[in-house]
Write a protein that holds these residues in place. Structure first.
Motif, mmCIF file in Angstrom:
data_model
loop_
_atom_site.group_PDB
_atom_site.id
_atom_site.type_symbol
_atom_site.label_atom_id
_atom_site.label_comp_id
_atom_site.label_asym_id
_atom_site.label_seq_id
_atom_site.Cartn_x
_atom_site.Cartn_y
_atom_site.Cartn_z
ATOM 1 N N ALA A 81 0.857 -1.185 0.000
ATOM 2 C CA ALA A 81 0.000 0.000 0.000
ATOM 3 C C ALA A 81 0.892 1.233 0.000
ATOM 4 O O ALA A 81 2.105 1.150 0.165
ATOM 5 C CB ALA A 81 -0.918 0.000 1.218
ATOM 6 N N GLY A 82 0.271 2.383 -0.192
ATOM 7 C CA GLY A 82 1.039 3.623 -0.183
ATOM 8 C C GLY A 82 1.863 3.837 -1.422
ATOM 9 O O GLY A 82 2.833 4.610 -1.411
ATOM 10 N N GLY A 83 1.493 3.177 -2.516
ATOM 11 C CA GLY A 83 2.244 3.344 -3.757
ATOM 12 C C GLY A 83 1.973 4.679 -4.418
ATOM 13 O O GLY A 83 0.846 5.183 -4.392
ATOM 14 N N VAL A 84 3.025 5.261 -4.995
ATOM 15 C CA VAL A 84 2.877 6.519 -5.724
ATOM 16 C C VAL A 84 3.370 6.407 -7.160
ATOM 17 O O VAL A 84 3.116 7.287 -7.978
ATOM 18 C CB VAL A 84 3.610 7.674 -5.010
ATOM 19 C CG1 VAL A 84 2.970 7.962 -3.669
ATOM 20 C CG2 VAL A 84 5.098 7.378 -4.843
ATOM 21 N N ALA A 85 4.076 5.312 -7.481
ATOM 22 C CA ALA A 85 4.552 5.085 -8.848
ATOM 23 C C ALA A 85 4.876 3.607 -9.000
ATOM 24 O O ALA A 85 5.188 2.923 -8.018
ATOM 25 C CB ALA A 85 5.781 5.929 -9.161
ATOM 26 N N VAL A 86 4.810 3.125 -10.235
ATOM 27 C CA VAL A 86 5.150 1.732 -10.534
ATOM 28 C C VAL A 86 6.031 1.689 -11.779
ATOM 29 O O VAL A 86 6.056 2.634 -12.574
ATOM 30 C CB VAL A 86 3.890 0.866 -10.753
ATOM 31 C CG1 VAL A 86 3.227 0.543 -9.430
ATOM 32 C CG2 VAL A 86 2.906 1.535 -11.705
ATOM 33 N N ALA A 87 6.757 0.573 -11.931
ATOM 34 C CA ALA A 87 7.623 0.388 -13.095
ATOM 35 C C ALA A 87 7.687 -1.091 -13.426
ATOM 36 O O ALA A 87 7.551 -1.949 -12.543
ATOM 37 C CB ALA A 87 9.020 0.940 -12.830
ATOM 38 N N ALA A 88 7.889 -1.401 -14.703
ATOM 39 C CA ALA A 88 8.008 -2.793 -15.142
ATOM 40 C C ALA A 88 8.713 -2.818 -16.488
ATOM 41 O O ALA A 88 8.636 -1.864 -17.257
ATOM 42 C CB ALA A 88 6.629 -3.441 -15.267
ATOM 43 N N LYS A 89 9.402 -3.934 -16.765
ATOM 44 C CA LYS A 89 9.978 -4.090 -18.094
ATOM 45 C C LYS A 89 9.819 -5.533 -18.570
ATOM 46 O O LYS A 89 8.875 -5.843 -19.285
ATOM 47 C CB LYS A 89 11.447 -3.664 -18.126
ATOM 48 C CG LYS A 89 12.077 -3.686 -19.526
ATOM 49 C CD LYS A 89 11.483 -2.649 -20.466
ATOM 50 C CE LYS A 89 12.091 -1.280 -20.238
ATOM 51 N NZ LYS A 89 11.621 -0.285 -21.223
ATOM 52 N N LEU A 90 10.690 -6.434 -18.161
ATOM 53 C CA LEU A 90 10.613 -7.799 -18.668
ATOM 54 C C LEU A 90 9.833 -8.685 -17.695
ATOM 55 O O LEU A 90 8.641 -8.875 -17.836
ATOM 56 C CB LEU A 90 12.016 -8.360 -18.915
ATOM 57 C CG LEU A 90 12.107 -9.785 -19.458
ATOM 58 C CD1 LEU A 90 11.373 -9.915 -20.793
ATOM 59 C CD2 LEU A 90 13.549 -10.216 -19.608
ATOM 60 N N HIS A 112 10.145 -8.385 -14.054
ATOM 61 C CA HIS A 112 10.085 -7.910 -12.681
ATOM 62 C C HIS A 112 9.334 -6.591 -12.623
ATOM 63 O O HIS A 112 9.106 -5.936 -13.647
ATOM 64 C CB HIS A 112 11.472 -7.812 -12.044
ATOM 65 C CG HIS A 112 12.324 -6.642 -12.463
ATOM 66 N ND1 HIS A 112 12.820 -6.472 -13.739
ATOM 67 C CD2 HIS A 112 12.779 -5.571 -11.751
ATOM 68 C CE1 HIS A 112 13.555 -5.370 -13.793
ATOM 69 N NE2 HIS A 112 13.537 -4.800 -12.595
ATOM 70 N N SER A 113 8.914 -6.246 -11.427
ATOM 71 C CA SER A 113 8.086 -5.060 -11.221
ATOM 72 C C SER A 113 8.603 -4.281 -10.018
ATOM 73 O O SER A 113 9.178 -4.857 -9.084
ATOM 74 C CB SER A 113 6.627 -5.468 -10.964
ATOM 75 O OG SER A 113 6.117 -6.269 -12.013
ATOM 76 N N LEU A 114 8.372 -2.971 -10.038
ATOM 77 C CA LEU A 114 8.787 -2.087 -8.946
ATOM 78 C C LEU A 114 7.624 -1.203 -8.521
ATOM 79 O O LEU A 114 6.797 -0.811 -9.340
ATOM 80 C CB LEU A 114 9.936 -1.178 -9.389
ATOM 81 C CG LEU A 114 11.221 -1.809 -9.936
ATOM 82 C CD1 LEU A 114 12.155 -0.715 -10.444
ATOM 83 C CD2 LEU A 114 11.913 -2.629 -8.876
ATOM 84 N N ALA A 115 7.601 -0.886 -7.249
ATOM 85 C CA ALA A 115 6.644 0.096 -6.740
ATOM 86 C C ALA A 115 7.375 1.069 -5.841
ATOM 87 O O ALA A 115 8.158 0.662 -4.970
ATOM 88 C CB ALA A 115 5.522 -0.586 -5.969
ATOM 89 N N LEU A 116 7.147 2.344 -6.065
ATOM 90 C CA LEU A 116 7.679 3.395 -5.213
ATOM 91 C C LEU A 116 6.599 3.782 -4.217
ATOM 92 O O LEU A 116 5.473 4.088 -4.599
ATOM 93 C CB LEU A 116 8.083 4.614 -6.052
ATOM 94 C CG LEU A 116 8.451 5.888 -5.281
ATOM 95 C CD1 LEU A 116 9.654 5.656 -4.384
ATOM 96 C CD2 LEU A 116 8.720 7.031 -6.251
ATOM 97 N N LYS A 117 6.947 3.774 -2.935
ATOM 98 C CA LYS A 117 5.986 4.098 -1.890
ATOM 99 C C LYS A 117 6.100 5.559 -1.480
ATOM 100 O O LYS A 117 7.117 6.226 -1.711
ATOM 101 C CB LYS A 117 6.180 3.175 -0.689
ATOM 102 C CG LYS A 117 5.996 1.691 -1.033
ATOM 103 C CD LYS A 117 6.076 0.812 0.190
ATOM 104 C CE LYS A 117 4.921 1.045 1.135
ATOM 105 N NZ LYS A 117 4.940 0.121 2.271
ATOM 106 N N ALA A 118 5.043 6.050 -0.863
ATOM 107 C CA ALA A 118 4.992 7.453 -0.462
ATOM 108 C C ALA A 118 6.074 7.813 0.538
ATOM 109 O O ALA A 118 6.457 8.990 0.662
ATOM 110 C CB ALA A 118 3.613 7.773 0.111
ATOM 111 N N ASP A 119 6.596 6.824 1.257
ATOM 112 C CA ASP A 119 7.656 7.098 2.230
ATOM 113 C C ASP A 119 9.037 7.113 1.604
ATOM 114 O O ASP A 119 10.056 7.194 2.307
ATOM 115 C CB ASP A 119 7.598 6.097 3.387
ATOM 116 C CG ASP A 119 7.840 4.646 2.943
ATOM 117 O OD1 ASP A 119 8.125 4.417 1.744
ATOM 118 O OD2 ASP A 119 7.748 3.746 3.799
ATOM 119 N N GLY A 120 9.099 7.016 0.265
ATOM 120 C CA GLY A 120 10.379 7.088 -0.432
ATOM 121 C C GLY A 120 11.140 5.786 -0.505
ATOM 122 O O GLY A 120 12.306 5.770 -0.909
ATOM 123 N N THR A 121 10.499 4.677 -0.137
ATOM 124 C CA THR A 121 11.129 3.368 -0.249
ATOM 125 C C THR A 121 10.610 2.635 -1.485
ATOM 126 O O THR A 121 9.600 3.015 -2.068
ATOM 127 C CB THR A 121 10.875 2.506 0.998
ATOM 128 O OG1 THR A 121 9.461 2.290 1.147
ATOM 129 C CG2 THR A 121 11.414 3.205 2.251
#
Length: 276
Positions: free
Chosen positions: A42-51, A53-62
């Protein structure tokens, strides 16, 4: 029934939607767990993906990562905080810190995680981008820096993967960047688009565009979102990934995947086309 979406990204064969409540929804290929969103995220502010794997940036900067980790691309560096943007490459990851520095991890056999010494203040709308084997940063002066990618290397079939690092001479006034597999895109402040790198499928043959407010790069195709809420696509169309649905309007964000495309509408719904 997917509604309330605030952001979208597309991986090679999977898709992510960031909802307005900070949760993430994923669908498509899950061979490496790339569509299995971590429980309780929870607390996601951005997401990323390519091949895979996936990434999520949280509101706390982690940052949270999941999916394939063969090269450590999902192993977020310990203590990584103060992040304002993330990008996923084929098997590497990038994070932009609030002080304007870039952190990279994962596969580095092409130098894609060798952040250039002295790369300062690439913050320009939180802009970093990752291709299959190269990385981009948009600097605060409106210029673009690229690294990785083994320029000059040739695939077994003789097609060169060359040029994605060769930022066009004199390119300035850039406000956003995007990376396809082996090509790169830059959006200028005047609403025009510049592209370079692999062009075997016409993915860098930018149509006569103006009034563009966002760009996205897929494996072999490119997307542009115009200020009137319409989408323009070019490059490979083998799976219909550049055949924009007739009448599509009211779009506020776009994402180009491997062989599919996504559009986020102002009402929080998502439209997808191409390979399924």
């Amino acid at each position: 029934g997917l509604t309330g979406v605030a952001g979208i990204v597309a991986g090679e064969n999977h898709s992510l939607a960031l909802k307005a409540d900070g949760t993430v929804v994923a669908w498509g290929n899950n061979s490496s767990g790339q569509s299995t969103v971590p429980a309780g995220l929870a607390g996601g502010v951005a997401v990323a993906a390519k091949l895979n794997h996936s990434l999520a940036l949280k509101a706390d900067g982690t940052v949270v990562a999941w999916g394939s980790n063969t090269f450590g691309q999902s192993t977020v560096p310990a203590g990584l905080t103060g992040i304002v943007a993330v990008a996923a490459g084929e098997i590497h990851s990038l994070a932009l810190k609030s002080d304007g520095t870039v952190v990279a991890w994962g596969n580095n056999d092409e130098g894609q995680t060798n952040v250039p010494n002295g790369l300062a203040k690439p913050v320009k709308g939180g802009a970093v981008a990752a291709g299959s084997i190269h990385s981009l940063a948009l600097k605060s002066d409106g210029t673009v820096e690229a690294w990785g990618g083994s320029p000059g290397e040739v695939w077994g079939d003789g097609d060169p993967r060359i040029g994605q690092l060769t930022v066009p001479a004199g390119l300035t006034g850039v406000t956003a960047i995007a990376a396809g597999a082996y090509h790169s895109l830059a959006l200028k402040a005047n609403g025009t688009v510049v592209a370079w790198g692999d062009n075997r499928y016409g993915q860098t043959d930018v149509p006569g565009l103006s009034g563009v407010k966002a760009v996205s790069g897929g494996t072999q195709h490119s997307l542009a979102l115009r200020s009137n809420g319409t989408v323009v696509a070019w490059g490979d169309n083998y799976y219909g990934q550049t055949t924009v649905p007739a009448g599509l309007s009211g779009v506020v964000a776009i994402a180009a995947g491997g062989f599919h495309s996504l559009a986020l509408k102002a009402d929080g719904t998502v439209v997808a086309w191409g390979s399924n």
